[in-house]
Design a protein around this motif. Structure first.
Motif, PDB file in Angstrom:
ATOM      1  N   UNK A   1     -31.707  -9.829 -18.955  1.00  0.00           N
ATOM      2  CA  UNK A   1     -30.358  -9.699 -19.496  1.00  0.00           C
ATOM      3  C   UNK A   1     -29.564  -8.599 -18.842  1.00  0.00           C
ATOM      4  N   UNK A   2     -28.277  -8.648 -19.066  1.00  0.00           N
ATOM      5  CA  UNK A   2     -27.393  -7.605 -18.553  1.00  0.00           C
ATOM      6  C   UNK A   2     -26.186  -7.470 -19.467  1.00  0.00           C
ATOM      7  N   UNK A   3     -25.464  -6.401 -19.301  1.00  0.00           N
ATOM      8  CA  UNK A   3     -24.179  -6.216 -19.973  1.00  0.00           C
ATOM      9  C   UNK A   3     -23.175  -5.695 -18.964  1.00  0.00           C
ATOM     10  N   UNK A   4     -21.912  -5.946 -19.228  1.00  0.00           N
ATOM     11  CA  UNK A   4     -20.839  -5.427 -18.380  1.00  0.00           C
ATOM     12  C   UNK A   4     -19.569  -5.343 -19.209  1.00  0.00           C
ATOM     13  N   UNK A   5     -18.755  -4.352 -18.877  1.00  0.00           N
ATOM     14  CA  UNK A   5     -17.482  -4.175 -19.585  1.00  0.00           C
ATOM     15  C   UNK A   5     -16.433  -5.074 -18.931  1.00  0.00           C
ATOM     16  N   UNK A   6     -15.789  -5.891 -19.748  1.00  0.00           N
ATOM     17  CA  UNK A   6     -14.837  -6.865 -19.212  1.00  0.00           C
ATOM     18  C   UNK A   6     -13.391  -6.410 -19.402  1.00  0.00           C
ATOM     19  N   UNK A   7     -12.559  -6.862 -18.494  1.00  0.00           N
ATOM     20  CA  UNK A   7     -11.206  -6.334 -18.398  1.00  0.00           C
ATOM     21  C   UNK A   7     -10.330  -6.745 -19.582  1.00  0.00           C
ATOM     22  N   UNK A   8     -10.556  -7.924 -20.146  1.00  0.00           N
ATOM     23  CA  UNK A   8      -9.765  -8.332 -21.311  1.00  0.00           C
ATOM     24  C   UNK A   8     -10.448  -9.507 -21.998  1.00  0.00           C
ATOM     25  N   UNK A   9     -10.700  -9.360 -23.305  1.00  0.00           N
ATOM     26  CA  UNK A   9     -11.327 -10.443 -24.069  1.00  0.00           C
ATOM     27  C   UNK A   9     -10.389 -10.944 -25.166  1.00  0.00           C
ATOM     28  N   UNK A  10      -9.069 -10.772 -24.924  1.00  0.00           N
ATOM     29  CA  UNK A  10      -8.095 -11.346 -25.844  1.00  0.00           C
ATOM     30  C   UNK A  10      -7.843 -10.529 -27.089  1.00  0.00           C
ATOM     31  N   UNK A  11      -7.990  -9.210 -27.011  1.00  0.00           N
ATOM     32  CA  UNK A  11      -7.780  -8.346 -28.170  1.00  0.00           C
ATOM     33  C   UNK A  11      -6.296  -8.157 -28.456  1.00  0.00           C
TER      34      UNK A  11
ATOM     35  N   UNK B   1      -0.425 -12.330 -16.717  1.00  0.00           N
ATOM     36  CA  UNK B   1      -0.750 -10.928 -16.978  1.00  0.00           C
ATOM     37  C   UNK B   1      -1.514 -10.315 -15.802  1.00  0.00           C
ATOM     38  N   UNK B   2      -1.308  -9.024 -15.596  1.00  0.00           N
ATOM     39  CA  UNK B   2      -2.248  -8.218 -14.819  1.00  0.00           C
ATOM     40  C   UNK B   2      -2.761  -7.123 -15.744  1.00  0.00           C
ATOM     41  N   UNK B   3      -4.043  -6.804 -15.634  1.00  0.00           N
ATOM     42  CA  UNK B   3      -4.679  -5.777 -16.467  1.00  0.00           C
ATOM     43  C   UNK B   3      -5.598  -4.953 -15.579  1.00  0.00           C
ATOM     44  N   UNK B   4      -5.492  -3.653 -15.682  1.00  0.00           N
ATOM     45  CA  UNK B   4      -6.336  -2.745 -14.894  1.00  0.00           C
ATOM     46  C   UNK B   4      -6.949  -1.700 -15.818  1.00  0.00           C
ATOM     47  N   UNK B   5      -8.267  -1.545 -15.743  1.00  0.00           N
ATOM     48  CA  UNK B   5      -8.973  -0.537 -16.529  1.00  0.00           C
ATOM     49  C   UNK B   5      -9.402   0.602 -15.616  1.00  0.00           C
ATOM     50  N   UNK B   6      -9.134   1.825 -16.056  1.00  0.00           N
ATOM     51  CA  UNK B   6      -9.445   2.998 -15.237  1.00  0.00           C
ATOM     52  C   UNK B   6     -10.232   4.011 -16.058  1.00  0.00           C
ATOM     53  N   UNK B   7     -11.337   4.488 -15.488  1.00  0.00           N
ATOM     54  CA  UNK B   7     -12.109   5.562 -16.097  1.00  0.00           C
ATOM     55  C   UNK B   7     -11.903   6.830 -15.259  1.00  0.00           C
ATOM     56  N   UNK B   8     -11.402   7.877 -15.887  1.00  0.00           N
ATOM     57  CA  UNK B   8     -11.179   9.131 -15.169  1.00  0.00           C
ATOM     58  C   UNK B   8     -12.322  10.110 -15.398  1.00  0.00           C
ATOM     59  N   UNK B   9     -12.565  10.943 -14.419  1.00  0.00           N
ATOM     60  CA  UNK B   9     -13.686  11.866 -14.452  1.00  0.00           C
ATOM     61  C   UNK B   9     -13.405  13.058 -15.375  1.00  0.00           C
ATOM     62  N   UNK B  10     -14.474  13.727 -15.765  1.00  0.00           N
ATOM     63  CA  UNK B  10     -14.393  14.966 -16.527  1.00  0.00           C
ATOM     64  C   UNK B  10     -15.097  16.084 -15.777  1.00  0.00           C
ATOM     65  N   UNK B  11     -15.865  16.901 -16.493  1.00  0.00           N
ATOM     66  CA  UNK B  11     -16.582  18.005 -15.855  1.00  0.00           C
ATOM     67  C   UNK B  11     -17.734  18.432 -16.749  1.00  0.00           C
TER      68      UNK B  11
ATOM     69  N   UNK C   1      -7.977 -15.168 -22.887  1.00  0.00           N
ATOM     70  CA  UNK C   1      -7.965 -13.876 -22.201  1.00  0.00           C
ATOM     71  C   UNK C   1      -6.719 -13.774 -21.352  1.00  0.00           C
ATOM     72  N   UNK C   2      -6.152 -12.570 -21.302  1.00  0.00           N
ATOM     73  CA  UNK C   2      -4.995 -12.324 -20.433  1.00  0.00           C
ATOM     74  C   UNK C   2      -5.401 -12.316 -18.961  1.00  0.00           C
ATOM     75  N   UNK C   3      -6.674 -12.087 -18.716  1.00  0.00           N
ATOM     76  CA  UNK C   3      -7.192 -12.039 -17.344  1.00  0.00           C
ATOM     77  C   UNK C   3      -8.324 -13.048 -17.214  1.00  0.00           C
TER      78      UNK C   3
ATOM     79  N   UNK D   1     -15.034 -15.321 -13.850  1.00  0.00           N
ATOM     80  CA  UNK D   1     -15.792 -15.011 -12.636  1.00  0.00           C
ATOM     81  C   UNK D   1     -16.820 -13.918 -12.893  1.00  0.00           C
ATOM     82  N   UNK D   2     -16.460 -12.920 -13.692  1.00  0.00           N
ATOM     83  CA  UNK D   2     -17.399 -11.835 -13.985  1.00  0.00           C
ATOM     84  C   UNK D   2     -18.554 -12.317 -14.865  1.00  0.00           C
ATOM     85  N   UNK D   3     -18.277 -13.200 -15.821  1.00  0.00           N
ATOM     86  CA  UNK D   3     -19.364 -13.767 -16.630  1.00  0.00           C
ATOM     87  C   UNK D   3     -20.294 -14.595 -15.746  1.00  0.00           C
ATOM     88  N   UNK D   4     -19.732 -15.338 -14.813  1.00  0.00           N
ATOM     89  CA  UNK D   4     -20.576 -16.103 -13.893  1.00  0.00           C
ATOM     90  C   UNK D   4     -21.466 -15.188 -13.060  1.00  0.00           C
ATOM     91  N   UNK D   5     -20.947 -14.008 -12.695  1.00  0.00           N
ATOM     92  CA  UNK D   5     -21.773 -13.026 -11.983  1.00  0.00           C
ATOM     93  C   UNK D   5     -22.913 -12.543 -12.868  1.00  0.00           C
TER      94      UNK D   5
END
Length: 588
Positions: free
Chosen positions: A125-135, A391-401, A177-179, A185-189
């Motif tokens: 199994x695997x998990x992955x964070x998806x860009x949009x699931x229709x929330x 729609x276009x949707x972009x998810x960004x994770x920014x660094x900390x310290x 989904x908006x995307x 494609x990501x679920x197929x991966x």
């Protein structure tokens, strides 16, 4: 501990261990290399591994800790909800229900049963964070009333039945989904990754035999458990507590949320008790207990006690290291909400929990723990509608310290504690969506925590919208600075601003949902700086000079906090004046 029927010899044991780890890594590589959305393809917000019939983790990819550690809870949830109650060869299941084990709804798990000679023997199994699931809002959600506003909920749902696609479910996903193109494609991966893992598992058994492979798996789990128990036993028995405050729940801006962590050590086991933490919130700012709260506790002690860089031997990442740890959180609290409370925006609470576990144990593990880290996450969802209507949707994770450490400064501008995602190349961003990054560098408006070993420096990133759109931002620590330890000073809180196209600026709260923005609006995020470790007066003057020359410390701060007198023009330290200044600053 379990008892294996076969005692696998050390050489074969290590070979099988290596095979397990290679399979998990290969699954992870297939997943992120085949994915289309940048949150998986570039940031690698994913996890993959193999599991036995009791849902024990046998191996895991070296990716984000919250993903792989959560899959056993997903499997238990699937066991309760599997659509026809039976696994068949060729089945593929998707699952993301937070009240049936998932970490949160955007993290879809894809699970494939592993059969040998017609018998079910385990899972890949695997998990992955998806860009949009229709929330309710694109990409991420915070201020919503319940779990049903989080988007599509899958519980033991079969994408494939006996090898045949469940067309109705695939069509449902495409239309909600908006995307949708990226999501499918990501679920197929994920499906390809899980099927590869199942195939490799069978191949491994074909080479060494079922009895030997599972005996080796049990011995490796027992070994990981034994090593964790040895580390716990070295901690003095007792009760250790720490507490802190979260900024707000994303709606009630004047109400901070308490986090209290108590670690009870008894012999070679321990309990993480979150009693005293805030009640569950009316927004999505809650934490699924099985899939996230418990996993955060496991990750904390794997980091503190089994760190690869500091351990005398590398302990395999499997279920054994979880066994000595129990987790308690009252039902109805922020760490164990009651259904149907929303629980999507759960990451910063988990990171703060780990930060407080470290703080609680500081008195008894002074050479192991670190000072306060940013212990947050900046997770931003930028979105809009193209002229075509898509729609276009972009998810960004920014660094900390990180905070300062017993023997070195805290690392700068990096995911910390239980985050391990990578940044997204700016060139990729500009090629695909109407945004441009105007600033991306180490934070220079506030210093890190001072100490013999200073805290890490956070990131500052400014993103300009090139077309009207929406922003949802999940972050933390705008009010409660990372703590210093053993004489070190606290770090700096984070902040976020929106600059309008005309130059007007406004400070933003740490969390906001679905904010409408115009073309040329700029969001600038400053992540918290880490706290300092140890007495600043013990920091070598040359390191203080280097920080001044690098722009990390002002001349005045060098003198007032570190007692170091520097000449930045000559790039020198006045050692005599420094000695006198440090004597004057030293406690009498």
């Amino acid at each position: 501990m379990t008892k294996s029927a076969v005692d696998v010899d050390p050489i074969t044991l290590q070979v099988i261990r290596g095979a397990f780890e290679t399979i998990a890594e290969e699954m992870g590589h297939v997943l992120y290399r085949m994915s289309f959305s940048s949150i998986i393809r570039e940031s690698q917000d994913l996890g993959a591994g193999l599991f036995d019939l009791n849902f024990n983790t046998l191996c895991e990819s070296e990716s984000t800790p919250m993903h792989i550690g959560s899959i056993p809870a997903y499997l238990r949830g699937i066991g309760e909800t599997l659509e026809d109650g039976t696994w068949h060869e060729g089945d593929v299941v998707v699952h993301n229900h937070p009240y049936y084990g998932s970490s949160h709804t955007p993290d879809l798990a894809v699970v494939v049963p592993v059969f040998l000679d017609g018998r079910l023997i385990g899972f890949a199994g695997n998990t992955a964070h998806h860009v949009d699931i229709g929330a309710a809002t694109p990409g991420l959600i915070i201020d919503v009333p319940d779990v049903f506003a989080e988007g599509m909920l899958f519980a033991g749902t079969k994408l494939y039945r006996k090898g045949e696609p469940n067309t109705a479910i695939w069509n449902y996903i495409r239309r909600n989904s908006r995307a949708a193109q990226q999501l499918v494609a990501d679920i197929e991966a994920q499906v390809a990754s899980a099927r590869l893992g199942a195939r490799r598992f069978v191949e491994l058994i074909g080479k060494y035999g079922e009895e030997t492979v599972f005996a080796a798996a049990n011995q490796l789990m027992d070994y990981a458990e034994r090593m964790m128990r040895q580390k716990i036993a070295a901690i003095p028995d007792g009760e250790y507590s720490a507490e802190g405050w979260l900024d707000d729940d994303g709606r009630n801006r004047d109400r901070r949320l308490k986090v209290k962590v108590t670690v009870r050590v008894a012999g070679d086991g321990l309990e993480v008790d979150l009693t005293g933490s805030a009640d569950q919130t009316p927004t999505a700012y809650n934490v699924p207990f099985e899939g996230s709260t418990k996993v955060a506790a496991y990750a904390a002690f794997r980091k503190i006690l089994l760190d690869t860089a500091t351990s005398e031997s590398r302990v395999p990442s499997n279920e054994g290291s979880f066994r000595p740890i129990t987790v308690t959180a009252p039902l109805g609290s922020i760490y164990n909400p009651r259904f149907p409370a929303s629980a999507e925006a759960r990451f910063t609470q988990c990171n703060r929990m780990i930060d407080l576990i470290i703080r609680a144990l500081a008195p008894v593990l002074p050479e192991t723990i670190i000072a306060g880290s940013s212990a947050s996450i900046s997770f931003a969802a930028y979105s809009g509608v193209r002229p075509s209507g898509d729609y276009w949707v972009f998810l960004e994770v920014n660094e900390g310290a990180y905070g300062g450490r017993p023997r070195s400064d805290g690392p700068d501008s990096i995911d910390n504690l239980m985050a391990n995602t990578r940044n997204n190349p700016l060139e990729d961003l500009a090629m695909h969506i109407p945004m441009i990054c105007e600033r991306y560098e180490l934070r220079d408006d506030m210093p890190p925590g001072a100490g013999e070993f200073r805290g890490g420096i956070g990131v500052v990133k400014a993103q300009r919208m090139l077309a009207p759109g929406f922003i949802t931002h999940e972050s933390e620590r705008h009010t409660d600075a990372p703590w210093g330890i053993f004489g070190g000073t606290e770090g700096a809180v984070g902040r976020c601003t929106i600059h309008n196209g005309d130059g007007a600026a406004r400070d933003m709260p740490s969390k906001f949902s679905g904010l409408a923005v115009a073309a040329d609006d700029v969001m600038t995020y400053y992540s918290p700086n880490g706290g300092g470790y140890g007495d600043p007066l013990k920091r070598p003057p040359r390191k203080v000079l280097d920080d001044v020359l690098d722009g990390f410390c002002s001349v005045d701060r060098a003198r007032e906090v570190y007692g170091v007198i520097v000449d930045p023009e000559a790039e020198t330290v006045d050692m005599a004046a420094t000695e006198a200044a440090r004597k004057a600053l030293a406690p009498h």
